[in-house]
Design an enzyme around this catalytic site. Sequence first.
Site, mmCIF file in Angstrom:
data_model
loop_
_atom_site.group_PDB
_atom_site.id
_atom_site.type_symbol
_atom_site.label_atom_id
_atom_site.label_comp_id
_atom_site.label_asym_id
_atom_site.label_seq_id
_atom_site.Cartn_x
_atom_site.Cartn_y
_atom_site.Cartn_z
ATOM 1 N N ASP A 175 -11.736 6.406 -72.408
ATOM 2 C CA ASP A 175 -11.312 7.778 -72.073
ATOM 3 C C ASP A 175 -12.504 8.393 -71.346
ATOM 4 O OD1 ASP A 175 -9.620 10.047 -72.157
ATOM 5 O OD2 ASP A 175 -10.702 10.821 -73.892
ATOM 6 N N LYS A 205 -9.231 11.320 -79.958
ATOM 7 C CA LYS A 205 -8.392 10.119 -79.859
ATOM 8 C C LYS A 205 -8.796 9.095 -80.913
ATOM 9 C CE LYS A 205 -7.474 11.135 -75.073
ATOM 10 N NZ LYS A 205 -8.564 12.131 -74.859
ATOM 11 N N CYS A 233 -15.727 5.904 -75.123
ATOM 12 C CA CYS A 233 -16.271 7.246 -74.817
ATOM 13 C C CYS A 233 -15.576 8.208 -75.773
ATOM 14 C CB CYS A 233 -15.955 7.636 -73.382
ATOM 15 S SG CYS A 233 -16.631 6.497 -72.172
ATOM 16 N N GLY A 279 -13.994 12.997 -80.577
ATOM 17 C CA GLY A 279 -13.300 12.169 -81.553
ATOM 18 C C GLY A 279 -11.817 12.406 -81.697
ATOM 19 N N ASP A 289 -20.367 6.783 -78.275
ATOM 20 C CA ASP A 289 -20.631 7.775 -77.234
ATOM 21 C C ASP A 289 -22.081 7.631 -76.807
ATOM 22 O OD1 ASP A 289 -18.826 10.323 -76.222
ATOM 23 O OD2 ASP A 289 -20.970 10.629 -75.880
ATOM 24 N N CYS A 298 -8.635 12.923 -67.713
ATOM 25 C CA CYS A 298 -7.857 14.173 -67.630
ATOM 26 C C CYS A 298 -8.083 14.790 -66.255
ATOM 27 C CB CYS A 298 -8.228 15.138 -68.747
ATOM 28 S SG CYS A 298 -9.948 15.636 -68.741
HETATM 29 C C1 LIG Z 1 -13.487 12.730 -71.887
HETATM 30 S S1 LIG Z 1 -14.776 12.734 -73.036
HETATM 31 C C2 LIG Z 1 -14.081 11.798 -74.355
HETATM 32 C C3 LIG Z 1 -13.092 12.566 -75.209
HETATM 33 C C4 LIG Z 1 -12.684 11.797 -76.459
HETATM 34 N N1 LIG Z 1 -12.164 10.488 -76.141
HETATM 35 C C5 LIG Z 1 -11.661 12.545 -77.294
HETATM 36 O O1 LIG Z 1 -10.461 12.262 -77.210
HETATM 37 O O2 LIG Z 1 -12.053 13.431 -78.053
HETATM 38 C C6 LIG Z 1 -15.928 11.602 -72.362
HETATM 39 C C7 LIG Z 1 -17.099 11.265 -73.246
HETATM 40 O O3 LIG Z 1 -17.796 10.172 -72.626
HETATM 41 C C8 LIG Z 1 -19.156 10.269 -72.977
HETATM 42 N N2 LIG Z 1 -19.931 9.410 -72.051
HETATM 43 C C9 LIG Z 1 -20.426 9.694 -70.834
HETATM 44 N N3 LIG Z 1 -21.012 8.614 -70.312
HETATM 45 C C10 LIG Z 1 -20.895 7.613 -71.217
HETATM 46 C C11 LIG Z 1 -21.329 6.259 -71.268
HETATM 47 N N4 LIG Z 1 -22.005 5.700 -70.263
HETATM 48 N N5 LIG Z 1 -21.037 5.532 -72.378
HETATM 49 C C12 LIG Z 1 -20.355 6.092 -73.417
HETATM 50 N N6 LIG Z 1 -19.933 7.370 -73.415
HETATM 51 C C13 LIG Z 1 -20.196 8.126 -72.337
HETATM 52 C C14 LIG Z 1 -19.449 11.751 -72.890
HETATM 53 O O4 LIG Z 1 -20.579 12.073 -73.675
HETATM 54 C C15 LIG Z 1 -18.145 12.362 -73.451
HETATM 55 O O5 LIG Z 1 -18.272 12.640 -74.811
#
Ligand SMILES: C[S@@+](CC[C@H](N)C(=O)[O-])C[C@H]1O[C@@H](n2cnc3c(N)ncnc32)[C@H](O)[C@@H]1O
Length: 378
Positions: free
Chosen positions: A267, A205, A199, A203, A224, A320
């Site tokens: 994440d 992480k 997820c 970007g 994502d 978080c």
């Molecule tokens: C907490 S954010 C991630 C932050 C990112 N890891 C960073 O450090 O910048 C969660 C992300 O999960 C994505 N998401 C939601 N459901 C998902 C799924 N089923 N599969 C993949 N990504 C998903 C969302 O679009 C969002 O961008």
Amino acid sequence: MSPSRPTSRRVAIDALVRIDQGGAYANLVLAGMLDQARLSSEDRRFTTELVYGTTRMRRACDAAIEPYILGALDPPTRAALRLGAYQLLFLRTPPHAAVSATVDAVGRKTSGLVNAVLRRLAARPPTWPDVATRLSYPDWIFDRLCLDLGPEVAVAALEVMNQPPPVTERGDGYIQDLASQWVAAALEATDRERVLDVCAAPGGKATALAAGRATSSSAVVAADLRGSRALLLRRNVERLRSNVAVLRADGAQLPFRDGSFDRVLVDAPCSGLGALRRRPDARWRIEPDAIERLATLQRRLVDEAVRVLAPGAMLVYSVCTLSVLESTGVDDHLASVHPELVPAAPMEGPWIASGRGWLLLPQAAGTDGMYVLRLRRP
Ligand SMILES: C[S@@+](CC[C@H](N)C(=O)[O-])C[C@H]1O[C@@H](n2cnc3c(N)ncnc32)[C@H](O)[C@@H]1O
């Protein structure tokens, strides 16, 4: 005479009305309005502080002015009163300045009312009906965290999340909270290991994980679900010239064979109850039933992540938030469905043990609140 420039407070009142009425996102509304108003950088900072602070402390401000209000208030008048109350109670603006500058920012029709209410508020500190009102959180968030963390720890966390976050910049210029930097480091990924970030958008992480990786065969794979998010991720990867291969994919149905990766980061999307200081309007947007819904998705995401772990590989699950259901609740699920996974080494620094995982409280090091779980496939 120079053309009249809207004051910080007038811009702030307009922004507050749009955030409150139209359900607009505070950061987006404000960015557009600040550009239009052509304020000095000092005034921009002050306006941002006013809008974000008043949005955070909306419930407390409403409670403070309530005893002095007789009839219904139109949205600009309510916004002005909240703004005045915020300056008096939380920004510690000298009463005379807070009252007169706020009165100057409203129309003639309501200036008398705004003046009268703010003067009375300035003369007598409010009595709060309860702690959730004083700290300005919805009851359900206050109750949830008190239940999950214990009242003392929860109140300290909620207090810290009323302060604006400091800006922390990485060596490559990317702005990222320290807690998120520590999560990326928790993968302990070496250059040769195959790394998947499930997820990944925007970007933060993934690009941290790719630092020091040069060849295309060593790219971090970052996915994502949503197209717009994947695009944002791609833009950041390009801007930072980071060795990350971006794809749009559902983390609950990954397009990879079993055992393809040495390090997998989930994440996960979460309720964000540990990062409430970052988005001032978030506390008013999140719905109580979101936690259960998100926890269901989180369990599906970790199940699929386990499938792609190679022998000896490590899964890192992070959120978080501070709710039990999204943290140890997800680990309870993993422990019952994948009993073969074993905890990796303890987290170092300000993290505290929470079941087999680790909790970083916002008050521990002034970061976002986080939960991290590190498990290895033997
Ligand atoms: C907490 S954010 C991630 C932050 C990112 N890891 C960073 O450090 O910048 C969660 C992300 O999960 C994505 N998401 C939601 N459901 C998902 C799924 N089923 N599969 C993949 N990504 C998903 C969302 O679009 C969002 O961008």
